[in-house]
Scaffold this motif. Structure first.
Motif, PDB file in Angstrom:
ATOM      1  N   GLN A   7      -8.650  -3.787  -4.234  1.00 27.92           N
ATOM      2  CA  GLN A   7      -8.843  -5.299  -4.308  1.00 27.92           C
ATOM      3  C   GLN A   7      -7.706  -5.879  -5.158  1.00 27.92           C
ATOM      4  OE1 GLN A   7     -12.567  -4.643  -6.566  1.00 27.92           O
ATOM      5  NE2 GLN A   7     -13.763  -5.303  -4.780  1.00 27.92           N
ATOM      6  N   VAL A   8      -6.771  -5.047  -5.915  1.00 26.36           N
ATOM      7  CA  VAL A   8      -5.773  -5.685  -6.749  1.00 26.36           C
ATOM      8  C   VAL A   8      -4.752  -5.514  -5.730  1.00 26.36           C
ATOM      9  CG1 VAL A   8      -4.106  -5.355  -8.536  1.00 26.36           C
ATOM     10  CG2 VAL A   8      -6.555  -4.976  -8.996  1.00 26.36           C
ATOM     11  N   ILE A   9      -4.425  -4.615  -4.860  1.00 28.45           N
ATOM     12  CA  ILE A   9      -3.306  -4.797  -3.843  1.00 28.45           C
ATOM     13  C   ILE A   9      -3.468  -5.864  -2.814  1.00 28.45           C
ATOM     14  CG2 ILE A   9      -2.380  -3.365  -1.923  1.00 28.45           C
ATOM     15  CD1 ILE A   9      -3.045  -0.807  -3.611  1.00 28.45           C
TER      16      ILE A   9
ATOM     17  N   GLU B 216       1.054   3.705  -2.997  1.00 30.81           N
ATOM     18  CA  GLU B 216       0.558   5.360  -2.769  1.00 30.81           C
ATOM     19  C   GLU B 216       1.648   6.299  -3.343  1.00 30.81           C
ATOM     20  OE1 GLU B 216      -0.416   5.628   1.247  1.00 30.81           O
ATOM     21  OE2 GLU B 216      -2.300   4.682   0.929  1.00 30.81           O
ATOM     22  N   VAL B 217       2.983   6.037  -3.140  1.00 25.36           N
ATOM     23  CA  VAL B 217       3.894   7.022  -3.452  1.00 25.36           C
ATOM     24  C   VAL B 217       4.090   6.854  -5.075  1.00 25.36           C
ATOM     25  CG1 VAL B 217       5.830   5.405  -3.143  1.00 25.36           C
ATOM     26  CG2 VAL B 217       6.083   8.044  -3.102  1.00 25.36           C
ATOM     27  N   LEU B 218       4.113   5.562  -5.515  1.00 22.94           N
ATOM     28  CA  LEU B 218       4.334   5.324  -7.190  1.00 22.94           C
ATOM     29  C   LEU B 218       3.067   5.882  -7.584  1.00 22.94           C
ATOM     30  CD1 LEU B 218       5.707   1.652  -7.151  1.00 22.94           C
ATOM     31  CD2 LEU B 218       6.923   3.825  -7.688  1.00 22.94           C
ATOM     32  N   HIS B 219       1.859   5.872  -7.516  1.00 22.22           N
ATOM     33  CA  HIS B 219       0.755   6.380  -8.173  1.00 22.22           C
ATOM     34  C   HIS B 219       0.887   7.768  -7.929  1.00 22.22           C
ATOM     35  CE1 HIS B 219      -3.009   5.606 -10.026  1.00 22.22           C
ATOM     36  NE2 HIS B 219      -3.622   6.545  -9.161  1.00 22.22           N
ATOM     37  N   GLY B 220       1.037   8.367  -6.666  1.00 24.05           N
ATOM     38  CA  GLY B 220       0.981   9.882  -6.427  1.00 24.05           C
ATOM     39  C   GLY B 220       2.084  10.492  -7.550  1.00 24.05           C
TER      40      GLY B 220
ATOM     41  N   THR C 173       0.700  -1.059  -0.041  1.00 21.21           N
ATOM     42  CA  THR C 173       0.029  -0.188  -0.021  1.00 21.21           C
ATOM     43  C   THR C 173       0.798   1.312  -0.010  1.00 21.21           C
ATOM     44  OG1 THR C 173      -1.676  -1.289   1.185  1.00 21.21           O
ATOM     45  CG2 THR C 173      -1.907   1.407   1.157  1.00 21.21           C
ATOM     46  N   GLY C 174       1.821   1.197   0.589  1.00 14.81           N
ATOM     47  CA  GLY C 174       2.917   2.392   0.818  1.00 14.81           C
ATOM     48  C   GLY C 174       3.303   2.715  -0.591  1.00 14.81           C
TER      49      GLY C 174
END
Length: 210
Positions: free
Chosen positions: A192-194, A103-107, A99-100
């Motif tokens: 859901q994928v994560i 979040e940073v990659l998607h951000g 999740t972490g």
């Protein structure tokens, strides 16, 4: 002739304005296609402020593009090393890591996509390319430490750490950057994928040696 002063409305905020503008323009135009003048104009400050705060365009690139990525992984590692291992469930440990990273990659998705395109077409100078390579190497090193430590604590064996970690990172990187291609339209779909990635990883690590 003396350099023009920044408007009062941006005094004290120039550094952050420059970082925000630099991330946006690097994503739009790549490294070589972005000039310090472009960044200053987007930020609404004088170009001299870039050199005052960052020294060079390469340093600004480092802080605007690379540092947000590495800061997460450094903080995660500090937190991880500061607590007892093998206590939380493998699923919870894996979910937090995935999740972490997501979040940073998607951000930073737009910037990362631009960087990948720049590397593909040799648009990044050597110094900037090294910064990006080092950032990704740090992430892989941290994941190796976490997976290796958890595996020892829990008695997981029968897998090759290096390729396993790279497969894990490849999954989260792909989902972060290309989730729209996969039909992931909202936060629930990404979660859901994560969750599925975490479950697959934990089950795979728990498979005993034959």
């Amino acid at each position: 002739m003396a350099a023009a002063k920044a408007p009062a409305s941006v005094r004290g905020r120039g550094r952050q304005l420059l970082l925000t503008a630099a991330r946006a323009i690097f994503a739009e135009r790549g490294y070589k296609g972005t000039s310090t003048r472009d960044i200053a104009e987007r930020a609404g400050v004088t170009e001299v402020m870039i050199f005052r705060h960052f020294g060079t365009k390469a340093n600004l690139f480092q802080e605007a593009v690379v540092t947000p990525f590495t800061s997460f992984i450094e903080q995660y590692l500090t937190d991880y090393r500061g607590r007892q291992h093998g206590v939380r469930s493998p699923y919870d440990e894996g979910l937090d890591l995935y999740t972490g990273l997501f979040e940073v990659l998607h951000g930073e998705r737009e910037v990362l996509l631009a960087l990948m395109a720049a590397r593909q077409f040799d648009d990044l100078p050597e110094a900037a390319a090294r910064q990006v390579d080092q950032a990704f190497a740090e992430v892989l090193t941290v994941i190796e430490e976490v997976v290796g430590t958890e595996s020892v604590e829990r008695g997981f064996s029968g897998f090759d750490l290096g390729p396993t970690v790279r497969a894990m990172f490849a999954m989260v990187l792909s989902v972060s950057l290309h989730g729209d291609w996969m039909g992931l339209k909202d936060t629930k779909a990404y979660r859901q994928v994560i969750d599925a990635m975490t479950t697959l990883t934990v089950r795979g690590l728990q498979v005993p040696e034959s």
